[in-house]
Design an enzyme around this catalytic site. Structure first.
Site, PDB file in Angstrom:
ATOM      1  N   PRO A  80      38.454  39.018  47.891  1.00 52.70           N
ATOM      2  CA  PRO A  80      38.957  40.556  48.421  1.00 52.70           C
ATOM      3  C   PRO A  80      38.046  41.393  47.152  1.00 52.70           C
ATOM      4  O   PRO A  80      38.121  41.167  46.008  1.00 52.70           O
ATOM      5  CB  PRO A  80      40.495  40.660  48.334  1.00 52.70           C
ATOM      6  CG  PRO A  80      40.548  39.529  47.316  1.00 52.70           C
ATOM      7  CD  PRO A  80      39.853  38.429  47.412  1.00 52.70           C
ATOM      8  N   LEU A  81      37.272  42.260  47.823  1.00 56.27           N
ATOM      9  CA  LEU A  81      36.602  43.294  47.100  1.00 56.27           C
ATOM     10  C   LEU A  81      36.575  44.524  47.258  1.00 56.27           C
ATOM     11  O   LEU A  81      36.134  44.803  48.361  1.00 56.27           O
ATOM     12  CB  LEU A  81      35.077  42.675  47.120  1.00 56.27           C
ATOM     13  CG  LEU A  81      34.790  41.235  46.542  1.00 56.27           C
ATOM     14  CD1 LEU A  81      33.222  40.561  47.046  1.00 56.27           C
ATOM     15  CD2 LEU A  81      34.838  41.267  45.158  1.00 56.27           C
ATOM     16  N   GLY A 100      33.538  36.150  44.759  1.00 57.22           N
ATOM     17  CA  GLY A 100      33.730  37.429  44.736  1.00 57.22           C
ATOM     18  C   GLY A 100      32.102  38.113  44.672  1.00 57.22           C
ATOM     19  O   GLY A 100      31.535  38.214  45.475  1.00 57.22           O
ATOM     20  N   GLN A 118      43.562  41.821  53.198  1.00 57.88           N
ATOM     21  CA  GLN A 118      44.494  41.716  51.788  1.00 57.88           C
ATOM     22  C   GLN A 118      45.317  43.088  51.852  1.00 57.88           C
ATOM     23  O   GLN A 118      44.911  44.159  52.073  1.00 57.88           O
ATOM     24  CB  GLN A 118      43.672  41.727  50.662  1.00 57.88           C
ATOM     25  CG  GLN A 118      44.306  41.522  49.372  1.00 57.88           C
ATOM     26  CD  GLN A 118      43.735  41.695  47.994  1.00 57.88           C
ATOM     27  OE1 GLN A 118      43.164  42.596  48.023  1.00 57.88           O
ATOM     28  NE2 GLN A 118      44.119  40.562  47.033  1.00 57.88           N
ATOM     29  N   TYR A 158      49.362  45.425  40.151  1.00 57.87           N
ATOM     30  CA  TYR A 158      49.895  46.357  41.141  1.00 57.87           C
ATOM     31  C   TYR A 158      51.300  46.279  41.442  1.00 57.87           C
ATOM     32  O   TYR A 158      52.038  45.428  40.843  1.00 57.87           O
ATOM     33  CB  TYR A 158      48.847  46.277  42.400  1.00 57.87           C
ATOM     34  CG  TYR A 158      47.454  46.545  41.798  1.00 57.87           C
ATOM     35  CD1 TYR A 158      47.076  47.647  41.491  1.00 57.87           C
ATOM     36  CD2 TYR A 158      46.512  45.553  42.168  1.00 57.87           C
ATOM     37  CE1 TYR A 158      45.788  47.896  41.177  1.00 57.87           C
ATOM     38  CE2 TYR A 158      45.098  45.799  41.906  1.00 57.87           C
ATOM     39  CZ  TYR A 158      44.957  47.153  41.365  1.00 57.87           C
ATOM     40  OH  TYR A 158      43.868  47.709  40.978  1.00 57.87           O
TER      41      TYR A 158
HETATM   42  C1  FNR Z   1      37.405  42.816  42.814  1.00 60.17           C
HETATM   43  N1  FNR Z   1      38.363  42.048  42.723  1.00 60.17           N
HETATM   44  C2  FNR Z   1      39.631  42.367  43.592  1.00 60.17           C
HETATM   45  N2  FNR Z   1      40.808  41.514  43.609  1.00 60.17           N
HETATM   46  C3  FNR Z   1      41.870  41.709  44.737  1.00 60.17           C
HETATM   47  O1  FNR Z   1      42.544  40.733  44.675  1.00 60.17           O
HETATM   48  N3  FNR Z   1      41.688  42.783  45.547  1.00 60.17           N
HETATM   49  C4  FNR Z   1      40.479  43.564  45.480  1.00 60.17           C
HETATM   50  O2  FNR Z   1      40.473  44.320  46.399  1.00 60.17           O
HETATM   51  C5  FNR Z   1      39.526  43.454  44.429  1.00 60.17           C
HETATM   52  N4  FNR Z   1      38.158  44.339  44.417  1.00 60.17           N
HETATM   53  C6  FNR Z   1      37.287  43.924  43.555  1.00 60.17           C
HETATM   54  C7  FNR Z   1      36.090  44.647  43.415  1.00 60.17           C
HETATM   55  C8  FNR Z   1      35.269  44.356  42.639  1.00 60.17           C
HETATM   56  C9  FNR Z   1      34.241  45.230  42.696  1.00 60.17           C
HETATM   57  C10 FNR Z   1      35.371  43.298  41.975  1.00 60.17           C
HETATM   58  C11 FNR Z   1      33.922  42.779  40.897  1.00 60.17           C
HETATM   59  C12 FNR Z   1      36.472  42.360  41.804  1.00 60.17           C
HETATM   60  C13 FNR Z   1      38.617  40.569  42.218  1.00 60.17           C
HETATM   61  C14 FNR Z   1      37.956  39.487  42.905  1.00 60.17           C
HETATM   62  O3  FNR Z   1      38.540  39.113  44.262  1.00 60.17           O
HETATM   63  C15 FNR Z   1      37.814  38.260  42.164  1.00 60.17           C
HETATM   64  O4  FNR Z   1      39.168  37.784  41.773  1.00 60.17           O
HETATM   65  C16 FNR Z   1      36.870  38.557  40.832  1.00 60.17           C
HETATM   66  O5  FNR Z   1      35.770  38.990  41.409  1.00 60.17           O
HETATM   67  C17 FNR Z   1      36.505  37.081  40.532  1.00 60.17           C
HETATM   68  O6  FNR Z   1      35.532  36.372  41.181  1.00 60.17           O
HETATM   69  P1  FNR Z   1      33.878  35.894  41.087  1.00 60.17           P
HETATM   70  O7  FNR Z   1      33.436  37.479  40.929  1.00 60.17           O
HETATM   71  O8  FNR Z   1      33.583  35.794  39.648  1.00 60.17           O
HETATM   72  O9  FNR Z   1      33.611  35.030  41.920  1.00 60.17           O
HETATM   73  C1  8K6 Z   2      40.849  44.988  41.233  1.00 58.02           C
HETATM   74  C2  8K6 Z   2      40.422  46.041  41.998  1.00 58.02           C
HETATM   75  C3  8K6 Z   2      39.854  47.250  41.262  1.00 58.02           C
HETATM   76  C4  8K6 Z   2      39.014  48.296  42.219  1.00 58.02           C
HETATM   77  C5  8K6 Z   2      38.357  49.259  41.474  1.00 58.02           C
HETATM   78  C6  8K6 Z   2      37.230  49.868  42.135  1.00 58.02           C
HETATM   79  C7  8K6 Z   2      35.898  49.077  42.142  1.00 58.02           C
HETATM   80  C8  8K6 Z   2      35.357  49.006  40.368  1.00 58.02           C
HETATM   81  C9  8K6 Z   2      35.073  47.488  40.081  1.00 58.02           C
HETATM   82  C10 8K6 Z   2      34.426  47.516  38.692  1.00 58.02           C
HETATM   83  C11 8K6 Z   2      33.598  46.084  38.472  1.00 58.02           C
HETATM   84  C12 8K6 Z   2      34.579  45.130  37.996  1.00 58.02           C
HETATM   85  C13 8K6 Z   2      33.751  44.073  37.096  1.00 58.02           C
HETATM   86  C14 8K6 Z   2      34.472  43.142  36.683  1.00 58.02           C
HETATM   87  C15 8K6 Z   2      35.044  43.168  35.093  1.00 58.02           C
HETATM   88  C16 8K6 Z   2      36.811  43.383  35.377  1.00 58.02           C
HETATM   89  C17 8K6 Z   2      37.375  43.008  34.239  1.00 58.02           C
HETATM   90  C18 8K6 Z   2      38.840  43.124  34.407  1.00 58.02           C
END
Ligand code: FNR
Ligand code: 8K6
Length: 347
Positions: free
Chosen positions: A25-26, A316, A100, A178
């Site tokens: 989820p992103l 991700g 999600q 959360y």
């Molecule tokens: C996330 N992650 C995240 N997790 C989640 O549970 N819901 C979400 O909406 C998000 N959003 C999100 C946005 C962005 C930009 C990032 C980079 C990360 C966390 C994500 O699902 C994942 O756990 C991490 O990115 C680690 O996996 P990767 O990127 O190392 O493969």
């Molecule tokens: C977990 C959901 C957060 C949503 C935020 C909006 C998008 C911004 C993402 C920033 C990129 C994060 C890079 C990874 C580092 C995380 C360390 C906790």
């Protein structure tokens, strides 16, 4: 015997995945101002349909669940119709997609909705909304028992809406600081009623949400994400592990589609988890299908799955950079490296 990540995997009797690679989820903050998915989001998800399962960006269950700009929702008919276009496009390309389900609890901001910020206890967090730094976090209202009933009902309703929108199931967002995670931690939960003070009480909200969603759409379609050991906007408390130990034992009696760790780097070891990584701790305590995540690539994920550390891998950031991640892996092509500047656009 080695496991090939690109081979199919049966999640349960009703859901078969074409491979073991999940899109994590992103959050992308790209829904329109009514929190409806756009055509650009339809195309973005459709391009990734060769994943075994796409998990949607976190999607809010009701207005006061919102803490970031333009995060999509699943509580109006317009939002359901918008998601229907996404799920139709993913299915047309042969993929599967879960929604999600999200409520941010005390990191919600009334800038986004009319009403109060709800949390387990009236304990605020420092800081402000990402990308909108002028919006500092407020002290939340401790949810009443009536509020809690409403929240549980609204998770179940959002799950029904997700199925109506064509999703193959839902992943309840119980991770990353959360609302659900706030109930699971002593630093955010100082309740003195049946939702606080003991592992059994502190896990009650999470289990009520899980059971409410299962009652609404069935266990085969219900998954959960948890982040034991990791702290987001919270200070550590050594009593927290007991809450997760209890919660996981209870989850073993529900037949969830899968459990998903919520962590950015699964090589991190946590003193609070007996010096284990997130996936090691979850594997030890949870008997169902486990999804690993956090800093993996194809090789390290293959090794981990062959070593029985988990069953499925979620990817991700590489999926943000490579819409064709799975076909690049299959054809042994070079991946584009992820860069934060890529968050500005849906490719
Ligand atoms: C996330 N992650 C995240 N997790 C989640 O549970 N819901 C979400 O909406 C998000 N959003 C999100 C946005 C962005 C930009 C990032 C980079 C990360 C966390 C994500 O699902 C994942 O756990 C991490 O990115 C680690 O996996 P990767 O990127 O190392 O493969
Ligand atoms: C977990 C959901 C957060 C949503 C935020 C909006 C998008 C911004 C993402 C920033 C990129 C994060 C890079 C990874 C580092 C995380 C360390 C906790």
């Amino acid at each position: 015997m080695t496991t090939e990540l690109l081979q199919p995997f049966k999640l349960n009797n009703s859901i078969a995945l074409q491979n073991r690679i999940l899109m994590a989820p992103l959050t992308r903050c790209m829904a329109d101002d009514n929190l409806v998915p756009t055509q650009a989001m339809v195309d973005y998800y459709a391009r990734r349909a060769d994943a075994g399962l796409i998990i949607s960006e976190a999607t809010i269950i009701r207005p006061d669940a919102q803490g970031y700009p333009n995060t999509p929702g699943l509580f109006t008919s317009e939002q359901i119709q918008g998601w229907r276009k996404v799920t139709d496009a993913v299915h047309a390309n042969g993929g599967k997609i879960f929604a999600q389900l999200w409520h941010v609890g005390r990191v919600a901001h009334p800038h986004f909705f009319d009403g109060e910020v709800l949390a387990p206890s009236a304990i605020g967090v420092q800081g402000s909304v990402p990308r909108m730094r002028e919006l500092t976090y407020q002290t939340p209202k401790a949810a009443t028992l009536e509020d809690i009933k409403g929240l549980v009902a609204d998770y179940a309703k959002a799950a029904e809406n997700a199925v109506e929108a064509g999703f193959d199931g839902v992943e309840i967002h119980g991770a990353n600081g959360y609302l659900i995670d706030q109930f699971l931690h002593f630093a955010a939960n100082e309740r003195t009623d049946q939702y606080g003070q003991t592992p059994e009480n502190m896990a009650r909200f999470a289990l009520e949400v899980v059971d409410g969603v299962i009652a609404a759409i069935g266990a085969d379609k219900t998954a959960l994400r948890l982040s034991p050991g990791a702290y987001f906007n919270m200070s550590e408390d050594e009593r927290d592990q007991g809450v997760f130990d209890y919660l996981l034992a209870q989850l073993n009696t529900r037949k969830l589609a899968y459990l998903h760790g919520g962590i950015f780097d699964d090589s991190m070891r946590f003193a609070s988890l007996g010096n284990k990584t997130t996936s090691e701790y979850l594997r030890e305590h949870f008997s169902g299908t486990l999804v690993g995540v956090g800093g993996y690539d194809y090789e390290s994920a293959t090794t981990a799955i062959n070593d029985n550390k988990f069953d499925l891998i979620a990817i991700g950031r590489p999926f943000i950079a490579n819409p064709d991640y799975v076909s690049k892996i299959a054809n042994n092509e070079q991946l584009v490296a992820y860069d934060e500047s890529m968050l500005a656009e849906l490719i």
